[in-house]
Design an enzyme around this catalytic site. Sequence first.
Site, PDB file in Angstrom:
ATOM      1  N   ASN A   1      18.673 -28.252 -49.562  1.00 30.80           N
ATOM      2  CA  ASN A   1      20.280 -28.235 -50.087  1.00 30.80           C
ATOM      3  C   ASN A   1      20.166 -27.859 -51.494  1.00 30.80           C
ATOM      4  O   ASN A   1      18.971 -28.524 -52.234  1.00 30.80           O
ATOM      5  CB  ASN A   1      20.890 -29.329 -49.574  1.00 30.80           C
ATOM      6  CG  ASN A   1      21.280 -29.450 -48.297  1.00 30.80           C
ATOM      7  OD1 ASN A   1      20.402 -30.072 -47.521  1.00 30.80           O
ATOM      8  ND2 ASN A   1      22.421 -29.102 -47.910  1.00 30.80           N
TER       9      ASN A   1
ATOM     10  N   TRP B   1      22.209 -28.615 -54.853  1.00 35.81           N
ATOM     11  CA  TRP B   1      23.583 -29.428 -55.355  1.00 35.81           C
ATOM     12  C   TRP B   1      23.347 -29.801 -56.718  1.00 35.81           C
ATOM     13  O   TRP B   1      22.258 -29.838 -57.489  1.00 35.81           O
ATOM     14  CB  TRP B   1      23.664 -30.943 -54.693  1.00 35.81           C
ATOM     15  CG  TRP B   1      22.501 -31.795 -54.888  1.00 35.81           C
ATOM     16  CD1 TRP B   1      21.366 -32.162 -54.218  1.00 35.81           C
ATOM     17  CD2 TRP B   1      22.525 -32.827 -56.053  1.00 35.81           C
ATOM     18  NE1 TRP B   1      20.458 -33.191 -54.828  1.00 35.81           N
ATOM     19  CE2 TRP B   1      21.299 -33.725 -55.891  1.00 35.81           C
ATOM     20  CE3 TRP B   1      23.299 -33.309 -56.961  1.00 35.81           C
ATOM     21  CZ2 TRP B   1      20.926 -34.646 -56.847  1.00 35.81           C
ATOM     22  CZ3 TRP B   1      22.992 -34.142 -57.966  1.00 35.81           C
ATOM     23  CH2 TRP B   1      21.986 -34.912 -57.729  1.00 35.81           C
TER      24      TRP B   1
ATOM     25  N   ASP C   1       4.766 -30.030 -50.822  1.00 40.01           N
ATOM     26  CA  ASP C   1       5.850 -30.413 -51.386  1.00 40.01           C
ATOM     27  C   ASP C   1       6.110 -30.419 -52.809  1.00 40.01           C
ATOM     28  O   ASP C   1       5.517 -31.251 -53.686  1.00 40.01           O
ATOM     29  CB  ASP C   1       6.359 -31.975 -50.859  1.00 40.01           C
ATOM     30  CG  ASP C   1       7.917 -32.257 -51.326  1.00 40.01           C
ATOM     31  OD1 ASP C   1       8.487 -31.303 -52.003  1.00 40.01           O
ATOM     32  OD2 ASP C   1       8.200 -33.309 -51.231  1.00 40.01           O
TER      33      ASP C   1
ATOM     34  N   SER D   1      12.878 -30.159 -49.542  1.00 41.98           N
ATOM     35  CA  SER D   1      14.487 -30.486 -49.031  1.00 41.98           C
ATOM     36  C   SER D   1      15.120 -29.000 -48.947  1.00 41.98           C
ATOM     37  O   SER D   1      14.304 -28.219 -49.304  1.00 41.98           O
ATOM     38  CB  SER D   1      15.091 -31.403 -50.102  1.00 41.98           C
ATOM     39  OG  SER D   1      15.394 -30.706 -51.163  1.00 41.98           O
TER      40      SER D   1
ATOM     41  N   THR E   1       7.655 -33.507 -55.073  1.00 40.14           N
ATOM     42  CA  THR E   1       6.865 -34.644 -55.103  1.00 40.14           C
ATOM     43  C   THR E   1       5.482 -34.624 -55.939  1.00 40.14           C
ATOM     44  O   THR E   1       4.862 -33.722 -55.796  1.00 40.14           O
ATOM     45  CB  THR E   1       6.207 -35.058 -53.587  1.00 40.14           C
ATOM     46  OG1 THR E   1       7.306 -35.473 -53.027  1.00 40.14           O
ATOM     47  CG2 THR E   1       5.654 -36.483 -53.817  1.00 40.14           C
TER      48      THR E   1
ATOM     49  N   TYR F   1      20.396 -42.290 -51.528  1.00 34.46           N
ATOM     50  CA  TYR F   1      19.241 -42.744 -52.257  1.00 34.46           C
ATOM     51  C   TYR F   1      18.762 -43.962 -51.942  1.00 34.46           C
ATOM     52  O   TYR F   1      19.445 -44.728 -51.117  1.00 34.46           O
ATOM     53  CB  TYR F   1      19.588 -42.973 -53.746  1.00 34.46           C
ATOM     54  CG  TYR F   1      20.056 -41.649 -54.334  1.00 34.46           C
ATOM     55  CD1 TYR F   1      19.178 -40.733 -55.371  1.00 34.46           C
ATOM     56  CD2 TYR F   1      21.135 -41.029 -54.080  1.00 34.46           C
ATOM     57  CE1 TYR F   1      19.493 -39.742 -55.692  1.00 34.46           C
ATOM     58  CE2 TYR F   1      21.536 -39.692 -54.681  1.00 34.46           C
ATOM     59  CZ  TYR F   1      20.769 -39.022 -55.499  1.00 34.46           C
ATOM     60  OH  TYR F   1      21.180 -38.006 -56.253  1.00 34.46           O
TER      61      TYR F   1
ATOM     62  N   ASP G   1      12.433 -27.657 -54.808  1.00 32.07           N
ATOM     63  CA  ASP G   1      11.919 -28.605 -54.052  1.00 32.07           C
ATOM     64  C   ASP G   1      11.423 -28.038 -52.668  1.00 32.07           C
ATOM     65  O   ASP G   1      12.483 -27.741 -51.797  1.00 32.07           O
ATOM     66  CB  ASP G   1      12.879 -29.677 -53.901  1.00 32.07           C
ATOM     67  CG  ASP G   1      12.333 -30.887 -53.199  1.00 32.07           C
ATOM     68  OD1 ASP G   1      11.273 -30.836 -52.948  1.00 32.07           O
ATOM     69  OD2 ASP G   1      13.278 -31.763 -52.878  1.00 32.07           O
TER      70      ASP G   1
END
Length: 383
Positions: free
Chosen positions: A95, A97, A273, A93, A276, A133, A90
């Site tokens: 991070n 996880w 992006d 963003s 998306t 979220y 992505d």
Amino acid sequence: MKWAIVLLGLVALSECLTRVPLMKGKSMRTALKEKGLLEEFLKKNPQNLASKYNLYAQSFAEPMYNDLDIEYYGAISIGTPPQSFKVLLDTGSANLWVPSVYCSSYACSNHNKYNPSLSSTYRALNTALSISYGTGSMTGFLAYDTVTIGGIIDPNQMFGLSETEPGSFLYYSPFDGILGLSYPSISSSGATPVFDNMMNQGLVSQDLFSIYLSRNGATGSVVLFGGIDESYYTGQINWVPVTYQGYWQIAVDNIMINGQVVACSQGCQAIVDSGTSLIAGPPTEISSIQQWIGAVNSNNEYLINCQNIPSMPQVVVTINGIPYTLPAAAYVRQINGQCTSGFQSMSLPTAQGDLWILGDVFIREYYSIFDRTNNMVGLAQAV
């Protein structure tokens, strides 16, 4: 001899590229629709794409989003011995996880879960993590371990382990977690992003990566770390300065249909992006585009008569003086015989004006290069 040296140079360069194949799976929208759950889901979980880009509310908060149309994901492993995960790569963003064995939420029940007790290279950090979220928060904690991606071994990578995940949104996700590729300034935890670790440790030959999304079929898409592959594009690469070194944000001149400016008339800011799926923009201007292309609103989906695709207009996004043409075949999504628009409303005003998102609909047409050395985005016509 001269040509032999050039050839050897090209071979050496290609060997320095690390390829991470992207798989194209069933989107959440398709999975929900097949189960007859989409309409009820949308009523309970209204889409709020803009929430992804509000990253400054508090420490350790990375607002997420519920984009039901994401289809591409790649494979990574974490730990020693490696534990495998499917992640969304992505550029919107920063991070990394994944779900953990401590997560008992319904959303975790059908995904791979990281088990720290099985990894000899795991190091606890004891720092709480909360990812917001639109319909709740994923909570967990941060830790260190070795991350392997496409053959690159990235030791001491900070990442998030989920303990709770909200609602049923992520249950239908084709991926387990997220690997962010944007700038460290928007890393919610202050964690060094994966690609920054790669650069800092000299694990890539060039401080850039590139993305190619195949137009057809489930295979052929790839993220390339450390270089550019000329076989994925035709013509020249046009370089665009990054205007905000947080997201991969650039300036757009305007958006035209049939030679007429229909959106972004005074110029606007846009994020390239990969996380998306569609092209998103201000509701009024997106509504204008929907009208121009003949899309009709039905339960918040903009439907298109599939038979009209050959006669539908091109949408032209002008960036840095260069026109980037999107034919109808690029911006119309065809799934199970139904055609819908690849444009989506999103209200996100900023100091520079309303923000636009150039997602997978755009990246499929234009091979995209993300250059951290020069803080530029390179765009070239994809093959």
